[in-house]
Write a protein that holds these residues in place. Structure first.
Motif, PDB file in Angstrom:
ATOM      1  N   ILE A  32      78.810  64.819  76.167  1.00  0.00           N
ATOM      2  CA  ILE A  32      77.375  65.084  76.248  1.00  0.00           C
ATOM      3  C   ILE A  32      76.657  64.041  77.101  1.00  0.00           C
ATOM      4  CG2 ILE A  32      76.638  63.728  74.238  1.00  0.00           C
ATOM      5  CD1 ILE A  32      74.900  66.146  73.459  1.00  0.00           C
ATOM      6  N   ASN A  33      77.299  62.878  77.310  1.00  0.00           N
ATOM      7  CA  ASN A  33      76.687  61.805  78.103  1.00  0.00           C
ATOM      8  C   ASN A  33      77.222  61.756  79.532  1.00  0.00           C
ATOM      9  OD1 ASN A  33      75.129  60.831  75.923  1.00  0.00           O
ATOM     10  ND2 ASN A  33      76.889  59.676  75.155  1.00  0.00           N
ATOM     11  N   ALA A  34      77.897  62.813  79.967  1.00  0.00           N
ATOM     12  CA  ALA A  34      78.529  62.798  81.285  1.00  0.00           C
ATOM     13  C   ALA A  34      77.501  62.602  82.403  1.00  0.00           C
ATOM     14  CB  ALA A  34      79.309  64.084  81.510  1.00  0.00           C
ATOM     15  N   LYS A  35      76.314  63.203  82.265  1.00  0.00           N
ATOM     16  CA  LYS A  35      75.302  63.071  83.309  1.00  0.00           C
ATOM     17  C   LYS A  35      74.733  61.658  83.391  1.00  0.00           C
ATOM     18  CE  LYS A  35      73.728  67.874  83.516  1.00  0.00           C
ATOM     19  NZ  LYS A  35      72.564  68.789  83.390  1.00  0.00           N
ATOM     20  N   VAL A  36      74.920  60.877  82.354  1.00  0.00           N
ATOM     21  CA  VAL A  36      74.429  59.496  82.347  1.00  0.00           C
ATOM     22  C   VAL A  36      75.463  58.549  82.934  1.00  0.00           C
ATOM     23  CG1 VAL A  36      73.599  57.592  80.901  1.00  0.00           C
ATOM     24  CG2 VAL A  36      72.979  59.948  80.342  1.00  0.00           C
ATOM     25  N   PHE A 516      75.501  49.815  80.787  1.00  0.00           N
ATOM     26  CA  PHE A 516      75.094  50.615  79.628  1.00  0.00           C
ATOM     27  C   PHE A 516      74.094  51.705  80.008  1.00  0.00           C
ATOM     28  CE2 PHE A 516      72.389  50.750  75.616  1.00  0.00           C
ATOM     29  CZ  PHE A 516      73.232  51.634  74.969  1.00  0.00           C
ATOM     30  N   ARG A 517      73.252  51.449  81.030  1.00  0.00           N
ATOM     31  CA  ARG A 517      72.254  52.410  81.521  1.00  0.00           C
ATOM     32  C   ARG A 517      71.362  52.903  80.377  1.00  0.00           C
ATOM     33  NH1 ARG A 517      73.205  56.925  85.088  1.00  0.00           N
ATOM     34  NH2 ARG A 517      71.483  56.029  86.268  1.00  0.00           N
ATOM     35  N   MET A 518      70.647  51.968  79.790  1.00  0.00           N
ATOM     36  CA  MET A 518      69.857  52.276  78.604  1.00  0.00           C
ATOM     37  C   MET A 518      68.737  53.286  78.884  1.00  0.00           C
ATOM     38  SD  MET A 518      67.658  49.669  76.186  1.00  0.00           S
ATOM     39  CE  MET A 518      69.105  48.714  75.791  1.00  0.00           C
ATOM     40  N   ILE A 519      67.973  53.087  79.965  1.00  0.00           N
ATOM     41  CA  ILE A 519      66.836  53.967  80.254  1.00  0.00           C
ATOM     42  C   ILE A 519      67.294  55.401  80.525  1.00  0.00           C
ATOM     43  CG2 ILE A 519      64.838  54.337  81.723  1.00  0.00           C
ATOM     44  CD1 ILE A 519      64.645  51.910  79.877  1.00  0.00           C
ATOM     45  N   PRO A 520      68.280  55.637  81.421  1.00  0.00           N
ATOM     46  CA  PRO A 520      68.750  57.015  81.603  1.00  0.00           C
ATOM     47  C   PRO A 520      69.307  57.627  80.321  1.00  0.00           C
ATOM     48  CG  PRO A 520      69.498  55.644  83.414  1.00  0.00           C
ATOM     49  CD  PRO A 520      68.909  54.730  82.394  1.00  0.00           C
ATOM     50  N   LEU A 521      69.953  56.812  79.483  1.00  0.00           N
ATOM     51  CA  LEU A 521      70.485  57.326  78.224  1.00  0.00           C
ATOM     52  C   LEU A 521      69.358  57.779  77.305  1.00  0.00           C
ATOM     53  CD1 LEU A 521      72.926  57.772  76.326  1.00  0.00           C
ATOM     54  CD2 LEU A 521      72.591  55.411  75.529  1.00  0.00           C
ATOM     55  N   ILE A 522      68.295  56.982  77.215  1.00  0.00           N
ATOM     56  CA  ILE A 522      67.156  57.346  76.360  1.00  0.00           C
ATOM     57  C   ILE A 522      66.502  58.631  76.862  1.00  0.00           C
ATOM     58  CG2 ILE A 522      64.852  56.626  75.623  1.00  0.00           C
ATOM     59  CD1 ILE A 522      65.884  53.746  75.600  1.00  0.00           C
ATOM     60  N   PHE A 523      66.296  58.736  78.184  1.00  0.00           N
ATOM     61  CA  PHE A 523      65.703  59.957  78.744  1.00  0.00           C
ATOM     62  C   PHE A 523      66.568  61.173  78.466  1.00  0.00           C
ATOM     63  CE2 PHE A 523      63.105  57.607  82.221  1.00  0.00           C
ATOM     64  CZ  PHE A 523      62.129  57.337  81.265  1.00  0.00           C
ATOM     65  N   SER A 524      67.875  60.997  78.562  1.00  0.00           N
ATOM     66  CA  SER A 524      68.789  62.113  78.296  1.00  0.00           C
ATOM     67  C   SER A 524      68.689  62.570  76.845  1.00  0.00           C
ATOM     68  CB  SER A 524      70.224  61.692  78.617  1.00  0.00           C
ATOM     69  OG  SER A 524      71.144  62.705  78.297  1.00  0.00           O
ATOM     70  N   ILE A 525      68.594  61.617  75.931  1.00  0.00           N
ATOM     71  CA  ILE A 525      68.472  61.955  74.507  1.00  0.00           C
ATOM     72  C   ILE A 525      67.158  62.676  74.237  1.00  0.00           C
ATOM     73  CG2 ILE A 525      68.254  60.983  72.188  1.00  0.00           C
ATOM     74  CD1 ILE A 525      70.160  58.748  73.079  1.00  0.00           C
ATOM     75  N   ILE A 526      66.062  62.185  74.859  1.00  0.00           N
ATOM     76  CA  ILE A 526      64.754  62.823  74.662  1.00  0.00           C
ATOM     77  C   ILE A 526      64.764  64.255  75.182  1.00  0.00           C
ATOM     78  CG2 ILE A 526      62.334  62.753  75.373  1.00  0.00           C
ATOM     79  CD1 ILE A 526      62.525  59.710  75.344  1.00  0.00           C
ATOM     80  N   LYS A 527      65.381  64.486  76.337  1.00  0.00           N
ATOM     81  CA  LYS A 527      65.465  65.837  76.887  1.00  0.00           C
ATOM     82  C   LYS A 527      66.212  66.766  75.939  1.00  0.00           C
ATOM     83  CE  LYS A 527      65.273  64.742  81.824  1.00  0.00           C
ATOM     84  NZ  LYS A 527      66.048  64.749  83.103  1.00  0.00           N
ATOM     85  N   ARG A 528      67.290  66.265  75.360  1.00  0.00           N
ATOM     86  CA  ARG A 528      68.065  67.112  74.448  1.00  0.00           C
ATOM     87  C   ARG A 528      67.290  67.400  73.169  1.00  0.00           C
ATOM     88  NH1 ARG A 528      72.499  63.769  76.129  1.00  0.00           N
ATOM     89  NH2 ARG A 528      72.367  62.564  74.209  1.00  0.00           N
ATOM     90  N   PHE A 530      63.989  67.670  72.854  1.00  0.00           N
ATOM     91  CA  PHE A 530      62.833  68.544  73.044  1.00  0.00           C
ATOM     92  C   PHE A 530      63.179  69.876  73.713  1.00  0.00           C
ATOM     93  CE2 PHE A 530      60.791  64.450  72.424  1.00  0.00           C
ATOM     94  CZ  PHE A 530      59.696  64.789  71.644  1.00  0.00           C
ATOM     95  N   SER A 531      64.267  69.913  74.469  1.00  0.00           N
ATOM     96  CA  SER A 531      64.608  71.166  75.148  1.00  0.00           C
ATOM     97  C   SER A 531      65.924  71.759  74.669  1.00  0.00           C
ATOM     98  CB  SER A 531      64.680  70.937  76.661  1.00  0.00           C
ATOM     99  OG  SER A 531      65.741  70.054  76.983  1.00  0.00           O
ATOM    100  N   GLY A 532      66.631  71.016  73.818  1.00  0.00           N
ATOM    101  CA  GLY A 532      67.897  71.525  73.310  1.00  0.00           C
ATOM    102  C   GLY A 532      69.048  71.342  74.277  1.00  0.00           C
ATOM    103  N   LYS A 533      68.771  70.786  75.464  1.00  0.00           N
ATOM    104  CA  LYS A 533      69.818  70.543  76.451  1.00  0.00           C
ATOM    105  C   LYS A 533      69.409  69.338  77.279  1.00  0.00           C
ATOM    106  CE  LYS A 533      69.354  74.655  78.071  1.00  0.00           C
ATOM    107  NZ  LYS A 533      69.518  75.872  78.901  1.00  0.00           N
ATOM    108  N   ASP A 534      70.312  68.945  78.153  1.00  0.00           N
ATOM    109  CA  ASP A 534      70.074  67.734  78.938  1.00  0.00           C
ATOM    110  C   ASP A 534      69.175  67.978  80.140  1.00  0.00           C
ATOM    111  OD1 ASP A 534      70.266  65.109  79.507  1.00  0.00           O
ATOM    112  OD2 ASP A 534      72.262  65.169  80.379  1.00  0.00           O
ATOM    113  N   VAL A 540      72.062  63.043  91.387  1.00  0.00           N
ATOM    114  CA  VAL A 540      72.885  61.841  91.323  1.00  0.00           C
ATOM    115  C   VAL A 540      72.081  60.670  91.872  1.00  0.00           C
ATOM    116  CG1 VAL A 540      75.040  60.770  92.046  1.00  0.00           C
ATOM    117  CG2 VAL A 540      74.956  63.227  91.618  1.00  0.00           C
ATOM    118  N   PRO A 541      71.932  59.594  91.127  1.00  0.00           N
ATOM    119  CA  PRO A 541      71.116  58.468  91.603  1.00  0.00           C
ATOM    120  C   PRO A 541      71.817  57.688  92.713  1.00  0.00           C
ATOM    121  CG  PRO A 541      72.159  57.902  89.528  1.00  0.00           C
ATOM    122  CD  PRO A 541      72.498  59.342  89.791  1.00  0.00           C
TER     123      PRO A 541
END
Length: 716
Positions: A32-36, A516-528, A530-534, A540-541
């Motif tokens: 589930i964290n592959a995009k991060v 660790f990429r904390m900020i992208p990880l937090i954004f990814s969790i928030i997206k999931r 509120f939207s049920g998905k990533d 790609v950054p």
């Protein structure tokens, strides 16, 4: 700072590093964290094949909950050639900074830790109580503890010459190696549009004529055998905003279409409005936006800027047009090297020559203002680093500050943390300032921001901390340059403990948090949540060279400067370089994708920064030997900065031109190879449209009304 406070800071940051490593090792294995943690593989749809340990997206797997260090091996294994094929030459040069730093600090640590450090510690200039060593100042490990006039100072003198010679030897070899890499990369590359194209500005257009006609006539007359085509530039700032809005609505529409539950397609029109079909709502919105885009595109047909991308049939012809003045008026027909098409910064073209000149002055003033304002947190940090100052500022905290743990955390950890947090705000500001200067490409903007960030860091983190409270406000010192070496020699060693703590906090913790990429990880969790998905918006950054390179180079300034003064800093820098080498190799292979390639043009910045560090070390050494009553050593140090600057001038003549443009020998050789390449005809066809503004490309996302035909001719 006392030794126990430093140990407290090291302990806190070491604990944070281990925590980040452990969490990364576990979270990276979760599909589930592959995009991060592996966005490059996700974008290429190769994650399952490239990362066997991250397969099995479904079902419970206990191994995914266990921390492992397999990522270290995978980051270490690829050779430099393999790394280059997977990334870019800029990424290779970025990693060579760590390799170069490891060699410099490794050599310095051998001399500094095993030779200079014992001499410093065994001095008697400062009283050291060996029975209570942890509560003694770190100054005991610096050159300040060596007795005045001691013959042991000649060891430091010899070390300065040996170390400077070794660093210059490494600099020469590295410059030579990266230059050869740059030439080899050029030879091995396929034909690129920017190799055949120049940007022409300041086109004189008589009334009643069009810029396109003038360009056509001029280059047909003077470059009749080599001129290929040109692409006029238009003002598209408004159109770019419209296309971005249309793209955003289109992605929203695509996400709604993918919803399995039809009820989720309905949303309220406003806060208390009735429910409407979101698919129909966003569909109409997209139609309206695309109609507006088409109208704007058609209206831009005649709104040309006095600039054009001119393409030629050979690289040599483009180089001739680039380096030879085109007209009798040097402010007209001005040519610049064209960037890669995807690297073009299109908003630049809305500015005239006068506006860009004014913008440069405005940016200079704004840069000075930001630099001066940043002195406020520097003063605060210096107050935190000094307990007596802190008690003066906040007398009600006196009882709390008497607690050993509190005082050690405040003096050893908090100042560096606060300075690092404030520094996080600076890179985006430097990008904005650089973009205002009229650069024609994102890579130039990033290089400009990199230089600004480096100078900002050296002044505000090094000199402002070193001179705060003393010479920072004594501008009269500039009128007496002879006093500068003595002033620096007196102030720089006193801040050694602060910079050791800064390396641990800003170096160790920052580089581990990059993994660790904390900020992208937090954004990814928030997206999931509120939207049920990533989320469907995925890009790609790319690595932010403008913030990462200055940080590494600043640590180089600290390591070289404090080599003689306080060699205790060197082991901490070595740990940082080892961590950075592994972590950034991992990130460049898995996370960051190159959006452009400058061909290693960042390396001259590295070379210049290292030369500055050496000269600064020499100046401080001259003052230090003078303070220590060793006048002969001080006098004999004077030739060293002169020799270093002469070496730098030789390197500028020998290597820098290769980074500015490719020589005729290389261009002609590549052009001859193209003559036997049957694919060049297709390349020339693509070259004629390579520099069309993306905002002018016809919209083809919806085809409900048939308005998808091009509104502008292909030859613009």
């Amino acid at each position: 700072m006392i030794l126990s406070a430093l140990l407290t800071s090291v302990g806190i940051n070491l604990g944070l590093c281990l925590l980040f490593f452990t969490l990364y090792s576990i979270l990276k294995k979760q599909p589930i964290n592959a995009k991060v943690y592996a966005p490059r593989f996700v974008a290429a749809k190769e994650k399952e094949k490239e990362s066997p340990s991250e397969t099995e997206a479904n079902g419970f797997n206990f191994e995914r909950l266990l921390p492992t260090a397999g990522w270290v091996r995978r980051a270490w294994q690829p050779s430099e050639d393999q790394f280059l094929s997977a990334t870019s030459l800029d990424a290779v040069v970025f990693m060579r900074i760590f390799v170069f730093s490891l060699r410099v600090f490794g050599f310095a640590a051998v001399i500094g830790v095993f030779v200079l450090l014992p001499i410093n510690f065994l001095g008697t200039q400062l009283e050291v109580d060996f029975s209570d060593l942890t509560n003694k100042s770190l100054d005991s490990f610096s050159i300040s503890n060596v007795d005045d006039g001691s013959n042991w100072l000649w060891v430091h003198f010899c070390a300065a010459y040996i170390f400077s010679a070794f660093v210059c030897y490494l600099l020469y070899n590295e410059y030579s190696y990266i230059s050869s890499r740059r030439i080899a990369h050029f030879y091995s590359s396929k034909p690129q549009p920017n190799q055949f194209t120049v940007l022409v500005r300041g086109i004189p257009v008589p009334s009643g004529s069009s810029s396109s006609e003038i360009i056509e006539n001029f280059f047909t007359e003077y470059y009749s055998s080599t001129y290929l085509s040109h692409t006029m530039v238009r003002r598209t700032s408004k159109l770019q905003r419209l296309t971005k809005d249309a793209d955003k609505v289109y992605r929203t529409l695509a996400r709604i279409k993918s919803e399995k539950d039809p009820q989720q397609r309905f949303k309220r029109d406003g806060l208390f409005g009735r429910k409407v079909d979101a698919l129909d709502h966003y569909g109409k919105k997209l139609d309206d936006l695309e109609d507006t885009v088409r109208l704007e595109q058609s209206s831009l047909a005649g709104k040309e800027v006095s600039a054009a991308f001119v393409s030629f049939k050979s690289r040599l012809a483009a180089a001739v047009a680039l380096h030879i003045q085109q007209g009798t008026n040097p402010t007209e027909w001005v040519t610049e090297s064209a960037p890669e098409p995807q690297d073009v910064h299109w908003p630049f073209f809305s500015s005239s020559f006068i506006k860009r000149w004014i913008c440069k002055l405005v940016v200079l003033v704004a840069y000075a203002a930001v630099t001066i304002l940043y002195l406020i947190p520097v003063v605060i940090v210096q107050g935190l680093a000094n307990l007596s100052t802190l008690e003066t500022w906040f007398p009600f905290l006196t009882s709390i500050l008497t607690l050993t743990v509190v005082s050690e955390v405040i003096t050893g950890y908090l100042p560096s943390l606060i300075l690092q947090l404030f520094l996080k705000l600076v890179p985006p500001i430097m990008i904005v300032l650089s973009s205002m200067e009229g650069y024609i490409s994102f890579s130039q903007i990033q290089k400009g921001a990199c230089m600004k960030m480096l100078l900002f860091t050296i002044w505000n983190i090094f000199f402002a901390n070193v001179l705060s409270g003393t010479a920072l406000y004594r501008f009269d010192i500039l009128l007496e340059p002879k006093k500068i070496p003595g002033l620096l020699a007196d102030a720089v060693p006193a801040q050694a403990s602060f910079f050791i703590s800064y390396v641990v906090t800003s170096g160790w913790t920052s580089v581990s948090s990059e993994l660790f990429r904390m900020i992208p990880l937090i954004f990814s969790i928030i997206k999931r949540l509120f939207s049920g998905k990533d989320g469907d918006e995925f890009e790609v950054p790319s690595i932010k060279y403008h913030s990462e390179i200055p940080r590494i180079l600043f640590f180089g300034v600290l390591g070289i400067t404090y080599f003689l003064l306080a060699p205790l800093i060197l082991p901490f820098l070595l740990v940082y370089c080892c961590m950075g080498y592994l972590i950034y190799r991992n990130q460049l292979l898995n996370v960051y994708a190159p959006k452009y390639d400058t061909g290693g043009k960042f390396w001259p910045i590295v070379h210049g920064s290292t030369i500055f560090s050496l000269v600064l070390m020499h100046i401080i050494a001259i003052g230090m030997f003078g303070i220590k009553d060793l006048a002969l050593a001080s006098s004999l140090m004077v030739p060293l900065p002169i020799l270093t600057l002469l070496f730098n001038e030789y390197c500028r003549k020998r290597f820098l031109p290769i980074f500015e443009s490719y020589p005729v020998e290389c261009l002609v050789k590549k052009d001859k190879e193209d003559q036997s390449d049957p694919s060049m005809d297709a390349f020339y066809d693509k070259l004629s449209t390579a520099y069309e503004d993306p905002a002018l490309i016809p919209r083809r996302q919806r085809s409900t009304d048939g308005h998808n035909s091009p509104l502008l001719p292909a030859e613009v």
